[in-house]
Design a protein around this motif. Structure first.
Motif, PDB file in Angstrom:
ATOM      1  N   ALA A   1       0.840  -1.201   0.000  1.00 13.43           N
ATOM      2  CA  ALA A   1       0.000   0.000   0.000  1.00 13.43           C
ATOM      3  C   ALA A   1       0.872   1.246   0.000  1.00 13.43           C
ATOM      4  CB  ALA A   1      -0.928  -0.003   1.216  1.00 13.43           C
ATOM      5  N   CYS A   2       2.000   1.178   0.698  1.00 12.75           N
ATOM      6  CA  CYS A   2       2.973   2.264   0.699  1.00 12.75           C
ATOM      7  C   CYS A   2       4.310   1.704   1.154  1.00 12.75           C
ATOM      8  CB  CYS A   2       2.546   3.432   1.590  1.00 12.75           C
ATOM      9  SG  CYS A   2       2.613   3.095   3.372  1.00 12.75           S
ATOM     10  N   VAL A   3       5.346   2.473   0.916  1.00 15.94           N
ATOM     11  CA  VAL A   3       6.708   2.083   1.292  1.00 15.94           C
ATOM     12  C   VAL A   3       7.316   3.203   2.113  1.00 15.94           C
ATOM     13  CG1 VAL A   3       9.021   1.588   0.416  1.00 15.94           C
ATOM     14  CG2 VAL A   3       7.023   0.627  -0.736  1.00 15.94           C
ATOM     15  N   LEU A   4       8.076   2.813   3.135  1.00 16.12           N
ATOM     16  CA  LEU A   4       8.793   3.786   3.959  1.00 16.12           C
ATOM     17  C   LEU A   4      10.283   3.572   3.784  1.00 16.12           C
ATOM     18  CD1 LEU A   4       6.287   3.003   6.580  1.00 16.12           C
ATOM     19  CD2 LEU A   4       6.946   5.387   6.408  1.00 16.12           C
ATOM     20  N   HIS A   5      10.998   4.659   3.525  1.00 15.18           N
ATOM     21  CA  HIS A   5      12.455   4.640   3.409  1.00 15.18           C
ATOM     22  C   HIS A   5      13.001   5.555   4.493  1.00 15.18           C
ATOM     23  CE1 HIS A   5      16.384   4.289   1.459  1.00 15.18           C
ATOM     24  NE2 HIS A   5      16.521   5.591   1.635  1.00 15.18           N
ATOM     25  N   ALA A   6      13.917   5.068   5.294  1.00 17.14           N
ATOM     26  CA  ALA A   6      14.445   5.843   6.411  1.00 17.14           C
ATOM     27  C   ALA A   6      15.067   7.147   5.932  1.00 17.14           C
ATOM     28  CB  ALA A   6      15.471   5.026   7.181  1.00 17.14           C
ATOM     29  N   THR A   7      14.869   8.212   6.706  1.00 16.18           N
ATOM     30  CA  THR A   7      15.402   9.513   6.333  1.00 16.18           C
ATOM     31  C   THR A   7      16.930   9.514   6.310  1.00 16.18           C
ATOM     32  OG1 THR A   7      15.238  10.209   8.658  1.00 16.18           O
ATOM     33  CG2 THR A   7      13.424  10.794   7.189  1.00 16.18           C
ATOM     34  N   ASP A   8      17.540   8.611   7.086  1.00 16.65           N
ATOM     35  CA  ASP A   8      18.998   8.519   7.085  1.00 16.65           C
ATOM     36  C   ASP A   8      19.493   7.350   6.251  1.00 16.65           C
ATOM     37  OD1 ASP A   8      17.796   6.831   8.923  1.00 16.65           O
ATOM     38  OD2 ASP A   8      19.370   7.010  10.434  1.00 16.65           O
TER      39      ASP A   8
ATOM     40  N   LEU B   1      17.076   4.471  -1.807  1.00 12.48           N
ATOM     41  CA  LEU B   1      15.827   5.152  -2.121  1.00 12.48           C
ATOM     42  C   LEU B   1      15.560   5.116  -3.618  1.00 12.48           C
ATOM     43  CD1 LEU B   1      13.415   6.972  -1.399  1.00 12.48           C
ATOM     44  CD2 LEU B   1      14.950   8.931  -1.567  1.00 12.48           C
ATOM     45  N   ARG B   2      16.596   5.332  -4.406  1.00 10.64           N
ATOM     46  CA  ARG B   2      16.430   5.322  -5.855  1.00 10.64           C
ATOM     47  C   ARG B   2      15.939   3.959  -6.348  1.00 10.64           C
ATOM     48  NH1 ARG B   2      20.787   7.422  -6.779  1.00 10.64           N
ATOM     49  NH2 ARG B   2      22.109   5.603  -7.120  1.00 10.64           N
ATOM     50  N   LYS B   3      16.474   2.878  -5.777  1.00  7.08           N
ATOM     51  CA  LYS B   3      16.051   1.533  -6.188  1.00  7.08           C
ATOM     52  C   LYS B   3      14.589   1.278  -5.833  1.00  7.08           C
ATOM     53  CE  LYS B   3      20.651  -0.543  -5.889  1.00  7.08           C
ATOM     54  NZ  LYS B   3      21.537  -1.486  -5.152  1.00  7.08           N
TER      55      LYS B   3
ATOM     56  N   HIS C   1       4.160   1.485 -14.372  1.00 10.32           N
ATOM     57  CA  HIS C   1       4.210   1.440 -15.829  1.00 10.32           C
ATOM     58  C   HIS C   1       3.692   0.127 -16.393  1.00 10.32           C
ATOM     59  CE1 HIS C   1       7.436   4.845 -16.180  1.00 10.32           C
ATOM     60  NE2 HIS C   1       6.233   5.289 -15.899  1.00 10.32           N
ATOM     61  N   LEU C   2       3.755  -0.921 -15.591  1.00  8.21           N
ATOM     62  CA  LEU C   2       3.247  -2.225 -16.018  1.00  8.21           C
ATOM     63  C   LEU C   2       1.761  -2.392 -15.701  1.00  8.21           C
ATOM     64  CD1 LEU C   2       6.258  -4.502 -14.978  1.00  8.21           C
ATOM     65  CD2 LEU C   2       5.528  -3.924 -17.308  1.00  8.21           C
ATOM     66  N   GLY C   3       1.128  -1.313 -15.292  1.00  7.60           N
ATOM     67  CA  GLY C   3      -0.300  -1.353 -15.013  1.00  7.60           C
ATOM     68  C   GLY C   3      -0.659  -1.650 -13.577  1.00  7.60           C
ATOM     69  N   GLY C   4       0.337  -1.700 -12.700  1.00  7.56           N
ATOM     70  CA  GLY C   4       0.087  -1.944 -11.290  1.00  7.56           C
ATOM     71  C   GLY C   4      -0.294  -0.669 -10.564  1.00  7.56           C
ATOM     72  N   PRO C   5      -0.479  -0.748  -9.250  1.00  5.02           N
ATOM     73  CA  PRO C   5      -0.881   0.427  -8.469  1.00  5.02           C
ATOM     74  C   PRO C   5       0.232   1.456  -8.356  1.00  5.02           C
ATOM     75  CG  PRO C   5      -0.387  -1.411  -7.017  1.00  5.02           C
ATOM     76  CD  PRO C   5      -0.340  -1.958  -8.413  1.00  5.02           C
ATOM     77  N   ASP C   6      -0.158   2.695  -8.100  1.00  3.49           N
ATOM     78  CA  ASP C   6       0.787   3.779  -7.856  1.00  3.49           C
ATOM     79  C   ASP C   6       1.117   3.762  -6.367  1.00  3.49           C
ATOM     80  OD1 ASP C   6       2.351   6.002  -7.868  1.00  3.49           O
ATOM     81  OD2 ASP C   6       0.783   7.400  -8.506  1.00  3.49           O
ATOM     82  N   ILE C   7       2.264   3.199  -6.007  1.00  3.74           N
ATOM     83  CA  ILE C   7       2.619   2.974  -4.613  1.00  3.74           C
ATOM     84  C   ILE C   7       3.467   4.146  -4.106  1.00  3.74           C
ATOM     85  CG2 ILE C   7       3.817   1.444  -2.996  1.00  3.74           C
ATOM     86  CD1 ILE C   7       3.280  -0.818  -5.077  1.00  3.74           C
ATOM     87  N   PRO C   8       2.972   4.902  -3.136  1.00  2.00           N
ATOM     88  CA  PRO C   8       3.739   6.047  -2.633  1.00  2.00           C
ATOM     89  C   PRO C   8       4.922   5.613  -1.775  1.00  2.00           C
ATOM     90  CG  PRO C   8       1.728   5.801  -1.356  1.00  2.00           C
ATOM     91  CD  PRO C   8       1.655   4.796  -2.468  1.00  2.00           C
ATOM     92  N   VAL C   9       5.991   6.387  -1.830  1.00  5.09           N
ATOM     93  CA  VAL C   9       7.195   6.154  -1.024  1.00  5.09           C
ATOM     94  C   VAL C   9       7.374   7.347  -0.097  1.00  5.09           C
ATOM     95  CG1 VAL C   9       9.669   5.719  -1.051  1.00  5.09           C
ATOM     96  CG2 VAL C   9       8.233   4.816  -2.901  1.00  5.09           C
ATOM     97  N   TYR C  10       7.470   7.098   1.201  1.00  3.19           N
ATOM     98  CA  TYR C  10       7.551   8.173   2.188  1.00  3.19           C
ATOM     99  C   TYR C  10       8.882   8.125   2.934  1.00  3.19           C
ATOM    100  CZ  TYR C  10       2.482   8.355   1.547  1.00  3.19           C
ATOM    101  OH  TYR C  10       1.220   8.457   1.023  1.00  3.19           O
TER     102      TYR C  10
ATOM    103  N   ILE D   1      15.769   0.303   7.267  1.00  2.61           N
ATOM    104  CA  ILE D   1      15.908   1.285   6.182  1.00  2.61           C
ATOM    105  C   ILE D   1      14.699   1.254   5.258  1.00  2.61           C
ATOM    106  CG2 ILE D   1      17.325   2.053   4.248  1.00  2.61           C
ATOM    107  CD1 ILE D   1      18.624   2.416   6.958  1.00  2.61           C
ATOM    108  N   HIS D   2      14.235   0.045   4.937  1.00  2.00           N
ATOM    109  CA  HIS D   2      13.086  -0.112   4.031  1.00  2.00           C
ATOM    110  C   HIS D   2      11.983  -0.888   4.727  1.00  2.00           C
ATOM    111  CE1 HIS D   2      15.702   1.166   0.759  1.00  2.00           C
ATOM    112  NE2 HIS D   2      16.530   0.195   1.054  1.00  2.00           N
ATOM    113  N   ALA D   3      10.748  -0.436   4.556  1.00  2.00           N
ATOM    114  CA  ALA D   3       9.584  -1.168   5.047  1.00  2.00           C
ATOM    115  C   ALA D   3       8.432  -0.957   4.078  1.00  2.00           C
ATOM    116  CB  ALA D   3       9.183  -0.690   6.447  1.00  2.00           C
TER     117      ALA D   3
END
Length: 212
Positions: free
Chosen positions: A117-124, A130-132, A142-151, A169-171
């Motif tokens: 539903a969403c992704v969290l990337h640590a501020t540090d 983050l780019r990956k 682009h493949l027709g999947g959901p637009d998943i926000p990254v915070y 770092i990633h969740a």
């Protein structure tokens, strides 16, 4: 659902992420009522930091509540902390119920499967990481999947404490029901800090109608 009016913008919205409620406490201090459940007369402010600061500056709370309430000068910071605590608590519950995953590989897989539903990337966390994550989210869209926000809202230690790990770092937060609750609270914090520009199309923003 009944609409409420922001005391700063005079815009109307349904209750939810769009507005925050405030009441006068027993000691006549201003109390943020994030659950919108406290008794007594309440007033509403659009749920963005700038409007809370504007309400304090204008002394709008006392006028709206029709009593001389004591408003802390750092009210906007206090609301931020409360929203952050709620979001972190919900993330912990999502993790315990299996609706949140941690680690780059698991997060990447959930993004590409469309389960996140969403992704969290640590501020540090590193910019390369983050780019990956963002590349995976873009590829999924682009493949027709959901637009998943990254915070980027919490540092690695905060995420680790909430998610039961030393440092995260990633969740990724997954879907219903506990995951959805966590996503909504993360979104509320993001909207409060960043405003709606990053989150166009949310249900609460669509409900907001400017009456100025």
């Amino acid at each position: 659902m009944a609409t409420r009016t922001c005391i700063v913008t005079r815009a109307k919205a349904e209750r939810g992420n769009a507005l925050l409620r405030f009441v006068a406490g027993p000691d006549v201090s201003l109390v943020p009522d994030l659950k919108a459940s406290l008794p007594g007369r309440g007033c509403w402010v659009r749920a963005e930091r700038r409007y809370i600061e504007e309400a304090v500056k204008r002394r709008a709370f006392s006028r709206a509540l029709k009593t001389d309430v004591a408003v802390p000068p750092d009210l906007a910071d206090r609301v931020d902390r409360l929203l952050a605590e709620r979001a972190l608590g919900a993330l912990g519950l999502a993790r315990k119920s299996g609706r949140a995953v941690i680690g780059a590989a698991k997060v990447d897989a959930k993004i590409r499967s469309g389960e996140a539903a969403c992704v969290l990337h640590a501020t540090d966390g590193a910019q390369d990481g983050l780019r990956k994550v963002e590349q995976a989210a873009t590829a999924t869209r682009h493949l027709g999947g959901p637009d998943i926000p990254v915070y980027r809202l919490f540092d690695a230690e905060q995420l680790g404490l909430a998610l039961g790990a030393g440092s995260v770092i990633h969740a990724a937060v997954l879907g219903h029901p506990a995951g959805q609750a966590a996503f909504e609270r993360v979104l509320a914090l993001a909207l409060y800090r960043q405003g709606p520009a990053e989150h166009e199309g949310t249900a609460d923003e669509a409900a907001m109608k400017d009456t100025e």
